[in-house]
Design a protein around this motif. Structure first.
Motif, mmCIF file in Angstrom:
data_model
loop_
_atom_site.group_PDB
_atom_site.id
_atom_site.type_symbol
_atom_site.label_atom_id
_atom_site.label_comp_id
_atom_site.label_asym_id
_atom_site.label_seq_id
_atom_site.Cartn_x
_atom_site.Cartn_y
_atom_site.Cartn_z
ATOM 1 N N TRP A 156 8.496 12.880 9.440
ATOM 2 C CA TRP A 156 8.976 11.799 8.567
ATOM 3 C C TRP A 156 9.642 10.747 9.436
ATOM 4 C CZ3 TRP A 156 14.217 11.214 6.007
ATOM 5 C CH2 TRP A 156 14.203 10.210 5.031
ATOM 6 N N LEU A 157 9.112 9.531 9.420
ATOM 7 C CA LEU A 157 9.675 8.449 10.218
ATOM 8 C C LEU A 157 10.618 7.558 9.424
ATOM 9 C CD1 LEU A 157 6.597 7.320 12.355
ATOM 10 C CD2 LEU A 157 8.312 9.087 12.830
ATOM 11 N N GLY A 158 10.791 7.859 8.138
ATOM 12 C CA GLY A 158 11.734 7.091 7.332
ATOM 13 C C GLY A 158 11.070 6.406 6.154
ATOM 14 N N ALA A 159 11.793 5.476 5.567
ATOM 15 C CA ALA A 159 11.324 4.718 4.409
ATOM 16 C C ALA A 159 12.106 3.416 4.358
ATOM 17 C CB ALA A 159 11.523 5.516 3.123
ATOM 18 N N TYR A 160 11.612 2.498 3.560
ATOM 19 C CA TYR A 160 12.317 1.210 3.463
ATOM 20 C C TYR A 160 12.095 0.585 2.088
ATOM 21 C CZ TYR A 160 7.710 -0.899 4.431
ATOM 22 O OH TYR A 160 6.382 -1.269 4.388
ATOM 23 N N ALA A 161 13.040 -0.225 1.679
ATOM 24 C CA ALA A 161 12.927 -0.945 0.411
ATOM 25 C C ALA A 161 11.811 -1.977 0.510
ATOM 26 C CB ALA A 161 14.249 -1.628 0.080
ATOM 27 N N ARG A 162 10.930 -1.980 -0.466
ATOM 28 C CA ARG A 162 9.818 -2.927 -0.473
ATOM 29 C C ARG A 162 10.353 -4.360 -0.472
ATOM 30 N NH1 ARG A 162 7.250 -1.739 -5.342
ATOM 31 N NH2 ARG A 162 6.499 0.186 -4.375
ATOM 32 N N PRO A 163 9.906 -5.198 0.461
ATOM 33 C CA PRO A 163 10.398 -6.584 0.506
ATOM 34 C C PRO A 163 10.116 -7.340 -0.784
ATOM 35 C CG PRO A 163 9.309 -6.030 2.564
ATOM 36 C CD PRO A 163 9.042 -4.882 1.615
ATOM 37 N N LEU A 164 10.914 -8.351 -1.036
ATOM 38 C CA LEU A 164 10.763 -9.168 -2.237
ATOM 39 C C LEU A 164 9.452 -9.940 -2.186
ATOM 40 C CD1 LEU A 164 14.418 -10.529 -2.315
ATOM 41 C CD2 LEU A 164 13.471 -8.695 -3.751
ATOM 42 N N SER A 165 8.844 -10.102 -3.340
ATOM 43 C CA SER A 165 7.574 -10.829 -3.433
ATOM 44 C C SER A 165 7.827 -12.301 -3.744
ATOM 45 C CB SER A 165 6.706 -10.221 -4.535
ATOM 46 O OG SER A 165 7.311 -10.450 -5.811
ATOM 47 N N ALA A 166 6.760 -13.098 -3.673
ATOM 48 C CA ALA A 166 6.868 -14.512 -4.035
ATOM 49 C C ALA A 166 7.311 -14.657 -5.487
ATOM 50 C CB ALA A 166 5.534 -15.208 -3.799
ATOM 51 N N ALA A 167 6.833 -13.762 -6.359
ATOM 52 C CA ALA A 167 7.238 -13.810 -7.769
ATOM 53 C C ALA A 167 8.727 -13.516 -7.929
ATOM 54 C CB ALA A 167 6.409 -12.820 -8.581
ATOM 55 N N GLY B 61 14.448 2.532 -5.358
ATOM 56 C CA GLY B 61 13.750 2.304 -6.619
ATOM 57 C C GLY B 61 12.394 1.656 -6.431
ATOM 58 N N ALA B 62 12.170 1.023 -5.289
ATOM 59 C CA ALA B 62 10.873 0.417 -4.959
ATOM 60 C C ALA B 62 10.739 0.487 -3.444
ATOM 61 C CB ALA B 62 10.792 -1.019 -5.451
ATOM 62 N N ASP B 63 10.109 1.551 -2.961
ATOM 63 C CA ASP B 63 10.143 1.854 -1.531
ATOM 64 C C ASP B 63 8.754 2.120 -0.970
ATOM 65 O OD1 ASP B 63 13.231 2.248 -1.168
ATOM 66 O OD2 ASP B 63 12.696 3.465 -2.910
ATOM 67 N N ARG B 64 8.689 2.137 0.356
ATOM 68 C CA ARG B 64 7.513 2.604 1.085
ATOM 69 C C ARG B 64 7.981 3.646 2.092
ATOM 70 N NH1 ARG B 64 5.536 -3.380 1.587
ATOM 71 N NH2 ARG B 64 4.297 -3.585 -0.314
ATOM 72 N N SER B 65 7.157 4.665 2.316
ATOM 73 C CA SER B 65 7.506 5.781 3.198
ATOM 74 C C SER B 65 6.573 5.817 4.399
ATOM 75 C CB SER B 65 7.417 7.108 2.438
ATOM 76 O OG SER B 65 8.196 7.084 1.258
ATOM 77 N N LEU B 66 7.123 6.186 5.555
ATOM 78 C CA LEU B 66 6.361 6.236 6.795
ATOM 79 C C LEU B 66 6.341 7.653 7.361
ATOM 80 C CD1 LEU B 66 7.652 3.012 8.603
ATOM 81 C CD2 LEU B 66 5.393 3.348 7.590
ATOM 82 N N TYR B 67 5.166 8.086 7.791
ATOM 83 C CA TYR B 67 4.994 9.395 8.411
ATOM 84 C C TYR B 67 4.136 9.270 9.661
ATOM 85 C CZ TYR B 67 6.929 12.205 4.612
ATOM 86 O OH TYR B 67 7.778 12.787 3.695
ATOM 87 N N LEU B 68 4.453 10.076 10.657
ATOM 88 C CA LEU B 68 3.543 10.298 11.769
ATOM 89 C C LEU B 68 2.806 11.593 11.483
ATOM 90 C CD1 LEU B 68 4.074 9.930 15.561
ATOM 91 C CD2 LEU B 68 3.247 12.101 14.653
ATOM 92 N N ILE B 69 1.487 11.518 11.484
ATOM 93 C CA ILE B 69 0.670 12.683 11.201
ATOM 94 C C ILE B 69 -0.289 12.881 12.370
ATOM 95 C CG2 ILE B 69 -1.078 13.684 9.669
ATOM 96 C CD1 ILE B 69 0.193 12.135 7.371
ATOM 97 N N GLU B 70 -0.215 14.043 12.975
ATOM 98 C CA GLU B 70 -1.118 14.359 14.081
ATOM 99 C C GLU B 70 -2.327 15.119 13.543
ATOM 100 O OE1 GLU B 70 0.982 16.378 17.171
ATOM 101 O OE2 GLU B 70 2.009 14.568 17.845
ATOM 102 N N ARG C 92 15.353 6.956 12.265
ATOM 103 C CA ARG C 92 14.467 6.716 11.134
ATOM 104 C C ARG C 92 14.255 5.213 10.950
ATOM 105 N NH1 ARG C 92 13.906 11.441 11.776
ATOM 106 N NH2 ARG C 92 14.682 13.134 10.463
ATOM 107 N N THR C 93 13.130 4.876 10.354
ATOM 108 C CA THR C 93 12.915 3.508 9.885
ATOM 109 C C THR C 93 13.671 3.332 8.582
ATOM 110 O OG1 THR C 93 10.699 3.519 10.861
ATOM 111 C CG2 THR C 93 11.176 1.819 9.242
ATOM 112 N N ILE C 94 14.474 2.259 8.476
ATOM 113 C CA ILE C 94 15.310 2.079 7.288
ATOM 114 C C ILE C 94 15.075 0.756 6.566
ATOM 115 C CG2 ILE C 94 17.131 3.564 8.218
ATOM 116 C CD1 ILE C 94 18.731 0.887 8.706
ATOM 117 N N ALA C 95 14.330 -0.178 7.171
ATOM 118 C CA ALA C 95 14.134 -1.479 6.528
ATOM 119 C C ALA C 95 12.924 -2.169 7.123
ATOM 120 C CB ALA C 95 15.372 -2.361 6.692
ATOM 121 N N ARG C 96 12.407 -3.125 6.382
ATOM 122 C CA ARG C 96 11.368 -4.019 6.887
ATOM 123 C C ARG C 96 11.836 -5.450 6.650
ATOM 124 N NH1 ARG C 96 4.927 -3.651 7.313
ATOM 125 N NH2 ARG C 96 4.569 -5.795 7.990
ATOM 126 N N LEU C 97 11.619 -6.298 7.659
ATOM 127 C CA LEU C 97 12.066 -7.689 7.595
ATOM 128 C C LEU C 97 10.872 -8.635 7.701
ATOM 129 C CD1 LEU C 97 15.123 -7.495 10.038
ATOM 130 C CD2 LEU C 97 15.037 -6.948 7.589
#
Length: 290
Positions: free
Chosen positions: A270-281, A196-205, A165-170
């Motif tokens: 379902w390819l996983g999900a990851y915590a949304r990266p921190l923003s400039a704010a 609490g603040a995530d994005r989800s990834l799916y492969l859809i055919e 699964r995808t578990i993080a974004r860097l």
């Protein structure tokens, strides 16, 4: 009460006292982590908790005060979390690192710690295989549209890699001095948890004749802001679409099944999900430097 201003020697002694106090807290924290590690072993709980790690950093940023830079606070805690993980398992990080492309290596080092073992590979498929066969704990792969053009995300839907699964974004925090303006996804043999603040990834055919606009219209009923990150022909008449939702969409969500039924979707993974990266704010200063 003395009104005499402290001397430089006085201030240095105070810093030494605070350093000792910080180390004492780290020692106490490490002891708690060892107890947690034993409980996880008994309960068969994975040592790696990327969602929990994101929650810790967000909470600390929210309470931060003073001139100490927030990006450095994130880096400090990433090293601390790497040490926490090291107490629980011998971690190996597989990185897509072809010749003259060190950016992902930098991101992996900054996120998983300067002392964590890392293995470089020349193809994204090798990274996926290294995680799949247990040679590596996690794999760091180029964000969609970057790297060597391989649709590595399709590897995660293959039968021999169906547990990955995808578990993080860097980068999760600031980019720092990582070489090249590159982003990365992290994969592992692990089901991610909500942060609490995530994005989800799916492969859809879908059928090859389906337009992206029609697919997105159907998916709008499933979760917030669906987007198609990439598409690749799976077989004659079938297109694999990498879809991202700006929110948590759990596997087996009935809304997804209903939406695909409307447009005739063929398969969903379902390819996983990851915590949304921190923003400039999130990383903006909270105090002034003197």
């Amino acid at each position: 009460m003395s009104t005499t201003p402290p001397t430089l020697a006085d201030l240095r002694r105070r810093i030494d006292e605070l350093d000792d106090a910080l180390q004492d807290v780290l020692i106490a924290r490490s002891a708690v982590v060892e107890t947690v590690a034993k409980l996880k072993q008994r309960e068969a709980t994975p040592p790696l908790r990327p969602g929990r790690e994101a929650q810790i950093i967000r909470r600390l940023l929210a309470r931060h005060r003073g001139a100490f830079p927030k990006p450095m606070l994130v880096r400090l805690w990433r090293e601390l979390l790497a040490g926490t993980i090291a107490v629980q398992l011998e971690m190996q990080v597989a990185v897509y690192a072809p010749e003259n492309a060190e950016g992902l290596w930098d991101l992996a080092r900054d996120h998983y710690g300067s002392q964590t073992a890392m293995l470089g590979f020349r193809s994204t498929g090798e990274v996926v295989r290294a995680v799949g066969d247990g040679r590596a704990t996690v794999g760091v792969l180029p964000a969609i549209g970057q790297g060597n053009g391989e649709a590595w995300w399709r590897f995660l839907a293959a039968s021999d890699a169906s547990t990955l699964r995808t578990i993080a974004r860097l980068p999760f925090g600031a980019r720092g001095n990582a070489r090249g303006a590159v982003d990365a996804f992290v994969i592992a043999a692990l089901d991610p948890e909500e942060s609490g603040a995530d994005r989800s990834l799916y492969l859809i055919e879908t059928g090859g004749e389906m337009s992206r606009a029609r697919l997105l219209t159907a998916l709008a009923a499933v979760g917030p802001q669906p987007s198609v990150l990439a598409a690749s022909e799976a077989e004659a008449g079938t297109v694999a679409q990498l879809v991202e939702f700006d929110g948590w969409v759990a596997p087996g969500d009935a809304r997804l099944k209903d939406a695909l039924g409307v447009v005739g979707g063929k398969r969903t993974v379902w390819l996983g999900a990851y915590a949304r990266p921190l923003s400039a704010a999130d990383l903006a200063p909270t105090g002034s430097r003197r």
